[in-house]
Write a protein that holds these residues in place. Structure first.
Motif, PDB file in Angstrom:
ATOM      1  N   ARG A  85      48.409  35.978  56.332  1.00 15.09           N
ATOM      2  CA  ARG A  85      47.648  34.598  56.416  1.00 15.09           C
ATOM      3  C   ARG A  85      46.299  35.699  57.101  1.00 15.09           C
ATOM      4  O   ARG A  85      44.904  35.265  58.002  1.00 15.09           O
ATOM      5  CB  ARG A  85      47.799  33.606  57.072  1.00 15.09           C
ATOM      6  CG  ARG A  85      49.151  33.131  55.973  1.00 15.09           C
ATOM      7  CD  ARG A  85      48.353  32.553  54.411  1.00 15.09           C
ATOM      8  NE  ARG A  85      48.781  31.574  53.972  1.00 15.09           N
ATOM      9  CZ  ARG A  85      48.537  31.364  52.971  1.00 15.09           C
ATOM     10  NH1 ARG A  85      46.905  32.088  52.284  1.00 15.09           N
ATOM     11  NH2 ARG A  85      49.590  30.355  52.149  1.00 15.09           N
TER      12      ARG A  85
ATOM     13  N   VAL B 160      36.552  31.294  47.528  1.00 15.63           N
ATOM     14  CA  VAL B 160      37.966  30.441  47.826  1.00 15.63           C
ATOM     15  C   VAL B 160      38.304  30.956  49.252  1.00 15.63           C
ATOM     16  O   VAL B 160      38.076  32.097  49.377  1.00 15.63           O
ATOM     17  CB  VAL B 160      39.259  31.140  46.859  1.00 15.63           C
ATOM     18  CG1 VAL B 160      40.891  30.550  47.432  1.00 15.63           C
ATOM     19  CG2 VAL B 160      39.497  31.159  45.207  1.00 15.63           C
TER      20      VAL B 160
ATOM     21  N   VAL C  59      39.309  32.411  52.261  1.00 13.06           N
ATOM     22  CA  VAL C  59      40.714  33.629  52.768  1.00 13.06           C
ATOM     23  C   VAL C  59      40.519  34.015  54.567  1.00 13.06           C
ATOM     24  O   VAL C  59      39.667  33.352  55.348  1.00 13.06           O
ATOM     25  CB  VAL C  59      40.004  34.810  51.587  1.00 13.06           C
ATOM     26  CG1 VAL C  59      40.033  34.146  50.259  1.00 13.06           C
ATOM     27  CG2 VAL C  59      39.269  35.805  52.591  1.00 13.06           C
TER      28      VAL C  59
ATOM     29  N   TYR D  76      45.184  38.594  49.975  1.00 11.45           N
ATOM     30  CA  TYR D  76      44.473  36.900  49.897  1.00 11.45           C
ATOM     31  C   TYR D  76      45.914  36.988  49.094  1.00 11.45           C
ATOM     32  O   TYR D  76      46.403  36.547  47.459  1.00 11.45           O
ATOM     33  CB  TYR D  76      43.456  36.663  49.400  1.00 11.45           C
ATOM     34  CG  TYR D  76      42.354  37.356  49.560  1.00 11.45           C
ATOM     35  CD1 TYR D  76      42.362  37.580  51.352  1.00 11.45           C
ATOM     36  CD2 TYR D  76      41.254  37.367  49.140  1.00 11.45           C
ATOM     37  CE1 TYR D  76      41.133  38.170  51.865  1.00 11.45           C
ATOM     38  CE2 TYR D  76      40.031  38.542  49.932  1.00 11.45           C
ATOM     39  CZ  TYR D  76      39.933  38.777  51.063  1.00 11.45           C
ATOM     40  OH  TYR D  76      38.936  39.057  51.609  1.00 11.45           O
TER      41      TYR D  76
ATOM     42  N   GLU E 280      45.988  33.768  48.546  1.00 14.96           N
ATOM     43  CA  GLU E 280      44.932  32.705  47.427  1.00 14.96           C
ATOM     44  C   GLU E 280      44.876  32.904  45.888  1.00 14.96           C
ATOM     45  O   GLU E 280      44.281  32.496  45.382  1.00 14.96           O
ATOM     46  CB  GLU E 280      43.740  32.852  48.662  1.00 14.96           C
ATOM     47  CG  GLU E 280      44.120  31.520  49.662  1.00 14.96           C
ATOM     48  CD  GLU E 280      44.662  32.401  50.521  1.00 14.96           C
ATOM     49  OE1 GLU E 280      44.478  32.088  51.927  1.00 14.96           O
ATOM     50  OE2 GLU E 280      44.041  33.672  50.236  1.00 14.96           O
TER      51      GLU E 280
ATOM     52  N   LYS F  35      43.907  32.334  40.596  1.00  9.85           N
ATOM     53  CA  LYS F  35      42.288  31.657  40.933  1.00  9.85           C
ATOM     54  C   LYS F  35      41.501  33.124  41.457  1.00  9.85           C
ATOM     55  O   LYS F  35      39.745  32.387  41.844  1.00  9.85           O
ATOM     56  CB  LYS F  35      42.685  31.374  42.512  1.00  9.85           C
ATOM     57  CG  LYS F  35      44.016  30.332  43.036  1.00  9.85           C
ATOM     58  CD  LYS F  35      44.438  29.675  43.315  1.00  9.85           C
ATOM     59  CE  LYS F  35      46.228  28.791  43.284  1.00  9.85           C
ATOM     60  NZ  LYS F  35      46.275  27.933  44.230  1.00  9.85           N
TER      61      LYS F  35
ATOM     62  N   TYR G 169      47.936  38.047  43.343  1.00  7.01           N
ATOM     63  CA  TYR G 169      48.343  38.612  44.506  1.00  7.01           C
ATOM     64  C   TYR G 169      49.605  39.694  44.269  1.00  7.01           C
ATOM     65  O   TYR G 169      49.336  41.014  45.110  1.00  7.01           O
ATOM     66  CB  TYR G 169      49.492  37.467  45.419  1.00  7.01           C
ATOM     67  CG  TYR G 169      49.770  37.880  46.381  1.00  7.01           C
ATOM     68  CD1 TYR G 169      48.633  37.870  47.339  1.00  7.01           C
ATOM     69  CD2 TYR G 169      51.104  37.411  47.234  1.00  7.01           C
ATOM     70  CE1 TYR G 169      49.120  38.091  48.861  1.00  7.01           C
ATOM     71  CE2 TYR G 169      51.217  38.767  48.004  1.00  7.01           C
ATOM     72  CZ  TYR G 169      50.194  38.079  48.698  1.00  7.01           C
ATOM     73  OH  TYR G 169      51.308  38.584  50.175  1.00  7.01           O
TER      74      TYR G 169
END
Length: 563
Positions: free
Chosen positions: A50, A208, A210, A385, A387, A392, A397
């Motif tokens: 993250r 999104v 991030v 990311y 996410e 998305k 990923y």
């Protein structure tokens, strides 16, 4: 459709189908990770990552640390934000002689537990052994190879004076002043405090939220160390002219002679900023020429998130062309080196633009995987990311590697090459070399918070010539040298030394002959200082050793080094 293919978003599959070649492919790789003996599960922060410190993963190197003739493996391993100084530890694996490995880290005294990022390999003290310089989330570590004396690696960082305490990513050895020993360039990234990660509020990508960075965070300056001999260095960044207008977010570095003037230049790939090219004016004095040379950015003048770097003479004009991997929703970039000091973005011309847009690229390498006398291309991919999972961000990923076969004037993607195809990974660093001594080039790719993948090359093979260079002046391997093989079908060139993102390839030149007549072969080695030597009447299917200062060409059959 397989389960692994179902994990790739529909857009990715649609693009793959659109760009798929229609003919069956001869390229074939087998995933032998399970039987390789390489059991490290890497650590790079939490899962999923993250914060920006967690997303690079660790690099790797193929080297012959014990001088037994086969390629061993070093893996840089990370830690966690809770304790960046006490991770599970980096690993050194010894090759058993058949492409399988044994973890010998404890036996050789390799106990590095801090957050390691990348590695450079070079015989910095001229004793005939390959030493390791490991870049870290500060300070870096120089491990002197004393296997012949004590059976161990010894921490020589303080004595050598190369313990840069910043966040370093890639590094490279090379003789920039042509005095016979190896100097060292270290690419640094940005300032980061694990106890107080940057605020990610307001950071968006494709709508999104991030993680923060690199934009908005403070970049850290790179460093050039000059080898003084006697196992010591001095910091010479400003004195040698390796100071750009402002520091960059350094991720990759390669040392090579870009204009064939006999001096080693320095190319630095930066994240989200202009790339640097330090032109060696002679005797190790540099001038930064990235923008004026055309290699700082892409065709549109846009800065890219350069991670990996690969070199090849793609257009056959004798110069090294530079391929860089970049962020998703952008393209990887191929800069052709033209006559003079200019580069030109020819990515689309060679079929490498559109196909790369859904992918976030890392390590890469040009190698002739099918020995047909031209170089193919492998690119590791994986998003930063979490996410992006589930499509998305018009991608995913985990992403499959890209494997391209050179066909005439273009590269075409191979979708089914056995283990390399649609299977997605969180791919990161790469290293290329013949780990099982059969003459073809295998691939090892690290993954973020996972096991490295070992892809054995099982492609149909034709005639091959394998060339290793040795140097009696100081360093074991003459980093930055160029090996040329001339046949009736043309000239092939290989740049020896260094590697892609945070990593080091085997210091060996691999040539496939294709339809060439072996009777017409000629070998020419241009050493890192611009001097050259030639050999004719080469044997095929052999491993050749060329030593600087010697007129003798040593030969050994492939497989002859297996114990």
């Amino acid at each position: 459709m397989t389960k692994s293919q179902q994990r790739i978003p529909a857009l990715l599959l649609a693009w793959a189908a659109l760009l798929a070649p229609v003919a069956a492919e001869p390229l074939r790789f087998t995933d032998v990770t399970a039987t390789s003996g390489i059991d490290l599960v890497s650590t790079s922060g939490r899962q999923p990552s993250r914060d920006i410190l967690e997303v690079n993963g660790g690099g790797l190197a193929l080297l012959d640390f014990d001088r037994d003739g086969d390629l061993d493996l070093f893996l840089a391993n990370g830690a966690t934000l809770d304790d960046p100084e006490q991770g599970p530890g980096s690993r050194l694996y010894s090759n058993n002689g058949d492409g399988t490995f044994e973890d010998v880290s404890g036996r050789v005294g390799l106990t590095l537990r801090r957050w390691a990022m990348g590695v450079a390999v070079g015989d910095y003290d001229g004793d005939g052994d390959d030493d390791l310089y490991v870049t870290c989330f500060g300070p870096n570590v120089l491990l002197r190879n004393e296997i012949d004396v004590t059976g161990r690696f010894v921490d020589a960082t303080a004595a050598a004076g190369v313990g840069d305490a910043r966040w370093s990513t890639s590094a490279a050895f090379g003789d920039v002043d042509a005095d016979g020993d190896l100097d060292l360039y270290v690419a640094n990234y940005l300032e980061f405090d694990p106890a107080q990660p940057p605020d990610r509020r307001g950071r968006m990508f494709m709508g999104v939220p991030v993680m923060a960075g690199p934009s908005g965070l403070k970049a850290q300056a790179d460093v050039l160390y000059e080898n003084l001999g006697g196992g010591t260095f001095r910091e010479a960044t400003s004195a040698r002219g390796c100071v750009p207008a402002q520091p960059g977010y350094g991720l990759g570095v390669r040392l090579f002679d870009f204009d064939r003037d006999g001096w080693q230049d320095i190319f630095v790939g930066n994240d989200s900023q202009e790339n640097f090219l330090f032109h060696n004016l002679g005797a190790g004095k540099f001038k930064e020429v990235g923008v004026v040379s055309g290699i700082a950015s892409n065709y549109d003048g846009g800065n890219q998130a350069t991670m990996g770097i690969a070199l090849a003479d793609v257009d056959g004009n004798g110069y090294a062309d530079v391929f860089t991997t970049n962020f998703s929703s952008d393209t990887n970039t191929l800069h052709l080196k033209l006559e003079g000091r200019w580069f030109d973005d020819r990515t689309s011309q060679f079929g490498l633009g559109l196909v790369s847009r859904p992918f976030l690229g890392w390590g890469a390498g040009f190698y002739d995987f099918d020995s047909d006398a031209d170089e193919d291309l492998f690119v590791a991919n994986g998003h930063v990311y979490p996410e992006a999972a589930g499509g998305k961000m018009d991608t995913d990923y985990e992403q499959p590697p890209l494997l391209f076969e050179r066909r005439g004037k273009r590269f075409e993607r191979v979708l089914d090459a056995g283990a390399i195809g649609a299977t997605p990974y969180s791919g990161r660093a790469t290293a290329f070399g013949d780990i099982d001594d059969d003459g073809d080039v295998d691939v090892i790719m690290t993954t973020l918070n996972g096991k490295p993948r070992v892809f054995r090359n099982d492609s149909p093979q034709r005639g091959v010539v394998v060339v290793e260079l040795r140097d009696r002046r100081g360093s074991r391997h003459p980093q930055g040298s160029v090996v040329e093989l001339t046949a009736a079908t043309g000239v092939q060139r290989r740049w020896v030394g260094g590697g892609s993102f945070q990593s080091v390839d085997a210091p060996v030149a691999y040539f496939g002959l294709g339809p060439a007549d072996s009777a017409s072969l000629k070998l020419r080695v241009v050493w890192s200082d611009g001097t050259a030597v030639e050999h004719s009447n080469l044997p095929v299917g052999r491993r050749l050793t060329v030593t600087r200062g010697s007129t003798k060409l040593e030969t050994m059959p492939l497989g002859g080094r297996k114990r």
